[in-house]
Scaffold this active site. Structure first.
Site, PDB file in Angstrom:
ATOM      1  N   ASP A 198      32.225  33.830  45.093  1.00 52.75           N
ATOM      2  CA  ASP A 198      33.024  34.818  44.358  1.00 52.75           C
ATOM      3  C   ASP A 198      34.438  34.265  44.221  1.00 52.75           C
ATOM      4  O   ASP A 198      34.617  33.047  44.163  1.00 52.75           O
ATOM      5  CB  ASP A 198      32.984  36.170  45.074  1.00 52.75           C
ATOM      6  CG  ASP A 198      33.132  37.356  44.129  1.00 52.75           C
ATOM      7  OD1 ASP A 198      34.126  37.385  43.374  1.00 52.75           O
ATOM      8  OD2 ASP A 198      32.269  38.242  44.118  1.00 52.75           O
ATOM      9  N   GLY A 220      33.210  28.838  42.744  1.00 49.81           N
ATOM     10  CA  GLY A 220      33.704  30.200  42.868  1.00 49.81           C
ATOM     11  C   GLY A 220      34.121  30.761  41.534  1.00 49.81           C
ATOM     12  O   GLY A 220      33.868  30.189  40.480  1.00 49.81           O
ATOM     13  N   HIS A 221      34.810  31.905  41.594  1.00 48.48           N
ATOM     14  CA  HIS A 221      35.226  32.623  40.390  1.00 48.48           C
ATOM     15  C   HIS A 221      36.720  32.503  40.141  1.00 48.48           C
ATOM     16  O   HIS A 221      37.277  33.271  39.359  1.00 48.48           O
ATOM     17  CB  HIS A 221      34.834  34.099  40.489  1.00 48.48           C
ATOM     18  CG  HIS A 221      33.357  34.316  40.544  1.00 48.48           C
ATOM     19  ND1 HIS A 221      32.795  35.574  40.676  1.00 48.48           N
ATOM     20  CD2 HIS A 221      32.306  33.453  40.472  1.00 48.48           C
ATOM     21  CE1 HIS A 221      31.468  35.469  40.697  1.00 48.48           C
ATOM     22  NE2 HIS A 221      31.164  34.192  40.588  1.00 48.48           N
ATOM     23  N   GLY A 222      37.392  31.571  40.824  1.00 42.96           N
ATOM     24  CA  GLY A 222      38.806  31.345  40.583  1.00 42.96           C
ATOM     25  C   GLY A 222      39.708  32.176  41.468  1.00 42.96           C
ATOM     26  O   GLY A 222      39.313  32.683  42.518  1.00 42.96           O
ATOM     27  N   ASN A 252      35.777  30.876  36.531  1.00 40.32           N
ATOM     28  CA  ASN A 252      37.073  31.234  35.966  1.00 40.32           C
ATOM     29  C   ASN A 252      38.165  30.426  36.648  1.00 40.32           C
ATOM     30  O   ASN A 252      37.958  29.860  37.733  1.00 40.32           O
ATOM     31  CB  ASN A 252      37.352  32.726  36.155  1.00 40.32           C
ATOM     32  CG  ASN A 252      36.212  33.598  35.681  1.00 40.32           C
ATOM     33  OD1 ASN A 252      35.797  33.515  34.528  1.00 40.32           O
ATOM     34  ND2 ASN A 252      35.665  34.410  36.579  1.00 40.32           N
TER      35      ASN A 252
END
Length: 324
Positions: A198, A220-222, A252
């Site tokens: 995440d 991950g998602h940044g 992201n």
């Protein structure tokens, strides 16, 4: 153990006859009680080359003097799901209301989250290392990995320095944010490597004066501000400065996400000197965030205001492998 001030060494725990692993609950509870009640500064030692198995535990303050937790060995989470039921189902390792605490040592905190990741999303999962209402806190030189849910959390904390951390969970692990900050102020996160399933770092409502520097993120998602305003709530985040972050293969890069229907604002946010390598969505401001997988979110008239956001020197790279 040279230069360690007033050391208290964690004893080897007892073993259940039907369990090959030793539960070290009582040893940690006794050591913390001794350390927290001491009238002089103490260091609680988790020795190198030792593995300790723990059920959910709360290290409760306030303490009479300053305490350092020196983790040189490995602390592992119990793999018995029944240990997480009841009062402790939302915590594994939690430090609460402890001032001037230092947690360090170069050791490992292993949440054994792989046993939970394939379960239903409705199954309660427990964050790994949580700090609640801790002021003047230092967390450094640790490996935190594979917690059931968020890896490291700062909740209602003030004046925190977190650095030289390695925080990891597999890319497929759900809701395993690396470092999560909520209702906290004057937080410095630096010189750390984070890769999870995440957000590498998530900063949500009630957070102010957050500085993030020299972070390597991926998978991950940044790095995310939010989500904010879910359930028609009021949310405020301000004065966030992210500099010299590198993203590798993340979904992201730098993201601000707000739900429709919320109120409040996210303001004075700077993203500076950022490198993106094979990032799908380098920059996002999403004011229609909706995390529901089945029913869509209804259109709303209000939203959390986003203002004074600066993006400076953001560079994107696509790394190709040449096959000869």
């Amino acid at each position: 153990m040279n230069n360690v001030q007033n050391p208290i060494i964690i004893e080897q725990g007892y073993c259940d006859q039907n369990d090959k692993l030793c539960i070290n609950q009582k040893a940690f509870e006794r050591a913390w009680e001794e350390a927290c009640s001491s009238n002089v500064t103490v260091t609680l030692m988790v020795p190198q080359n030792n593995n300790y198995l723990l059920k959910p535990i709360v290290f409760q303050g306030p303490c009479k003097s300053n305490v350092t937790i020196q983790i040189e060995g490995t602390i592992e989470a119990s793999t018995d799901r029944s240990d997480y039921a009841g009062a402790h189902e939302r915590n594994w390792l939690m430090f609460q209301n402890v001032k001037n605490l230092i947690v360090e040592g170069g050791g490992t905190i292993n949440g054994n989250g792989h046993l939970w990741w394939d379960l239903s999303c409705t199954t309660n999962k427990t964050p790994g290392l949580s700090f609640v209402s801790c002021n003047n806190l230092v967390v450094r030189n640790l490996n935190v990995r594979d917690s059931q849910q968020m890896q490291v959390m700062f909740v209602n904390c003030n004046k925190v320095k977190a650095y030289n951390l390695t925080v990891t969970a597999p890319a497929h692990s759900p809701n395993t944010d690396g470092i999560h900050v909520t209702h906290s102020q004057d937080i410095e996160i630096s010189n750390s490597v984070i890769g999870t399933g995440d957000d590498c770092i998530s900063i949500v409502s009630g957070s102010k004066n957050i500085t993030v520097t020299d972070i390597t993120c991926g998978p991950g998602h940044g790095i995310s501000i939010g989500s904010l305003g879910g359930g028609h709530s009021e949310a405020h985040v301000s004065d966030v400065f992210v500099r010299r972050a590198q993203f590798y293969g993340t979904t992201n890069g730098v993201r601000i996400k707000t739900w429709q229907g919320g109120v409040g604002e996210a303001s004075n946010i700077t993203f500076q000197d950022i490198e993106m390598h094979n990032v799908r969505n380098p920059i996002i401001i999403d004011q229609n965030y909706c995390a529901r997988s089945t029913t869509p979110c209804q259109e709303q008239e209000s939203a959390v205001q986003v203002r004074n956001v600066l993006y400076q020197n953001i560079r994107e790279y696509e790394d190709f492998v040449i096959l000869e």
